[in-house]
Design a protein around this motif. Structure first.
Motif, PDB file in Angstrom:
ATOM      1  N   UNK A   1      42.358  64.528  38.923  1.00  0.00           N
ATOM      2  CA  UNK A   1      42.164  64.386  40.362  1.00  0.00           C
ATOM      3  C   UNK A   1      43.114  65.338  41.070  1.00  0.00           C
ATOM      4  N   UNK A   2      42.536  66.203  41.921  1.00  0.00           N
ATOM      5  CA  UNK A   2      43.331  67.146  42.717  1.00  0.00           C
ATOM      6  C   UNK A   2      43.773  66.493  44.014  1.00  0.00           C
ATOM      7  N   UNK A   3      45.057  66.661  44.349  1.00  0.00           N
ATOM      8  CA  UNK A   3      45.606  66.167  45.602  1.00  0.00           C
ATOM      9  C   UNK A   3      46.334  67.291  46.326  1.00  0.00           C
ATOM     10  N   UNK A   4      46.384  67.199  47.652  1.00  0.00           N
ATOM     11  CA  UNK A   4      47.137  68.156  48.465  1.00  0.00           C
ATOM     12  C   UNK A   4      48.092  67.377  49.359  1.00  0.00           C
TER      13      UNK A   4
ATOM     14  N   UNK B   1      36.471  66.525  33.529  1.00  0.00           N
ATOM     15  CA  UNK B   1      36.018  66.725  34.911  1.00  0.00           C
ATOM     16  C   UNK B   1      37.250  66.801  35.811  1.00  0.00           C
ATOM     17  N   UNK B   2      37.235  67.756  36.731  1.00  0.00           N
ATOM     18  CA  UNK B   2      38.311  67.879  37.712  1.00  0.00           C
ATOM     19  C   UNK B   2      37.729  67.584  39.089  1.00  0.00           C
ATOM     20  N   UNK B   3      38.106  66.432  39.652  1.00  0.00           N
ATOM     21  CA  UNK B   3      37.561  65.978  40.925  1.00  0.00           C
ATOM     22  C   UNK B   3      38.477  66.368  42.081  1.00  0.00           C
ATOM     23  N   UNK B   4      37.904  67.035  43.074  1.00  0.00           N
ATOM     24  CA  UNK B   4      38.675  67.442  44.245  1.00  0.00           C
ATOM     25  C   UNK B   4      38.698  66.342  45.293  1.00  0.00           C
ATOM     26  N   UNK B   5      39.736  65.529  45.281  1.00  0.00           N
ATOM     27  CA  UNK B   5      39.882  64.480  46.293  1.00  0.00           C
ATOM     28  C   UNK B   5      40.712  64.990  47.464  1.00  0.00           C
ATOM     29  N   UNK B   6      41.954  65.399  47.188  1.00  0.00           N
ATOM     30  CA  UNK B   6      42.949  65.928  48.133  1.00  0.00           C
ATOM     31  C   UNK B   6      43.728  64.833  48.865  1.00  0.00           C
ATOM     32  N   UNK B   7      43.064  63.786  49.351  1.00  0.00           N
ATOM     33  CA  UNK B   7      43.783  62.695  50.040  1.00  0.00           C
ATOM     34  C   UNK B   7      42.949  61.430  49.982  1.00  0.00           C
ATOM     35  N   UNK B   8      43.641  60.280  49.973  1.00  0.00           N
ATOM     36  CA  UNK B   8      42.947  58.989  50.046  1.00  0.00           C
ATOM     37  C   UNK B   8      42.819  58.510  51.487  1.00  0.00           C
ATOM     38  N   UNK B   9      43.255  59.345  52.417  1.00  0.00           N
ATOM     39  CA  UNK B   9      43.227  59.015  53.837  1.00  0.00           C
ATOM     40  C   UNK B   9      42.076  59.780  54.497  1.00  0.00           C
TER      41      UNK B   9
END
Length: 390
Positions: free
Chosen positions: A162-165, A121-129
């Protein structure tokens, strides 16, 4: 079956609840009627594609991307996964990835994916803020991401990306460090960390393109972006993640096989709206017009666009600039095996020049980017355009 060629299968689901402000992918919101019509047409296309494939191909990776594939109902995902199994010769240990966004996942969907063979599974989070998430136009909070992540673990998924930007408007080095620590501390098997690019035809381009940005949170400056890139590798290494591509990090054995196929120029087949394919020396993509797709998807020749027969020079270019994205770089022996000529006869002067500038290095058979070369990767890749055989 011996002698079978590996094939990657990409399936595009173009639907979203709401399009993010930075996104230039082929995606949009839709109603349930259109989604079901699309799935019906996609199933028809998959069956048609399988009948056209040479029996020498074995699908080793499947990537269901978007858009937001997790927007589909459980039974829609089940029918899609079943069609892949029945239509193609699927490798026994095939990697099957489902992209998912927090806020669109529930227990029934996770069960359907697992039963259907999804292994990643690839989860699109991008930021924890949460403030940064709002600036990006995301529909979820960090807490909702945590709930989705924990639910996926409970349902037996042990390969999660987990995807982050980074370089988000208003982002600081400290806030990025907090995001990295929060995500790495969860222990996902893979983390993708991309730097924001302000693409044309997106709301972000209207806000920040061509020197604009007045009245909006500022984009991080170049020095901050460079510091973010450096701290990413340093931080993730401490948590046990090895960098294996410019923007991708994994625990040992959990590199994304599907994406490695792209970087190593293995053949791939695309199904769905706008999906791209590379078969043999031919590259093409499906129509990006939904009306055309829904009407003609059963007739593969009618939805193909921009068929391009790649020359050997174009394939050499791609071999170099895609392969050099990987931390291990490219193999001179593989180049010779693929093209029937030594790499030095094609790129000798370029490699000498880049080596003297400290942008590339050589270890045994492999040529790879140095740390400085990674920072200036676009400068390096330009060197491999228009190869000339000596």
């Amino acid at each position: 079956m011996r002698g079978q060629k590996e094939l990657g299968l990409y399936i595009h689901i173009p639907f979203c609840i709401k399009k993010c402000l930075y996104c230039d992918f082929l995606s949009f919101s839709s109603d349930e009627r259109i989604r079901q019509l699309y799935i019906d047409t996609l199933l028809e296309e998959l069956r048609g594609l399988s009948s056209q494939l040479d029996s020498a191909y074995q699908v080793s990776t499947v990537f269901i991307g978007g858009g937001t594939p997790s927007i589909l109902k459980a039974e829609q995902a089940e029918s899609l996964l079943q069609a892949v199994k029945t239509s193609f010769h699927l490798a026994k240990e095939a990697e099957i990835t489902m992209e998912a966004n927090p806020g669109t996942v529930d227990k029934a969907k996770l069960e359907a994916w697992r039963c259907g063979g999804v292994s990643r599974i690839s989860l699109g989070l991008q930021s924890a803020n949460d403030q940064e998430l709002r600036l990006l136009g995301r529909i979820h909070t960090f807490q909702e991401f945590l709930q989705t992540y924990e639910m996926a673990r409970r349902e037996g998924f042990w390969n999660i990306n987990v995807d982050l930007i980074s370089a988000i408007p208003g982002q600081t080095l400290e806030s990025w460090k907090k995001t990295l620590a929060a995500v790495a501390g969860l222990g996902p098997e893979h983390i993708s960390a991309y730097s924001l690019i302000v693409e044309e035809k997106t709301p972000f381009h209207e806000m920040y393109g061509e020197g604009r940005g007045k009245g909006f949170p500022r984009l991080p400056d170049e020095d901050t972006e460079r510091a973010i890139y450096e701290v990413t590798e340093e931080t993730l290494l401490k948590y046990g993640y090895m960098k294996y591509e410019i923007s991708n990090y994994a625990r040992q054995g959990f590199e994304c096989k599907h994406n490695l196929g792209y970087w190593e120029r293995r053949e791939y087949l695309g199904a769905g709206l706008g999906a791209a394919s590379l078969i043999g020396h031919m590259r093409y993509h499906n129509t990006e017009d939904m009306g055309e797709y829904l009407e003609w998807a059963g007739k593969k020749t009618d939805i193909c666009r921009e068929l391009e027969h790649l020359t050997i020079e174009e394939e050499m270019e791609e071999f170099m600039f895609l392969g050099l994205r990987k931390t291990e770089g490219v193999s001179a022996a593989c180049f010779r095996e693929t093209f029937g000529i030594d790499i030095g006869r094609v790129y000798g002067p370029q490699l000498d020049r880049l080596g003297s500038m400290g942008l590339t290095a050589v270890s045994g058979d492999r040529i790879y980017l140095t740390k400085r070369g990674t920072d200036l990767s676009n400068r390096v890749f330009v060197e491999f355009m228009e190869p000339k055989i000596q």
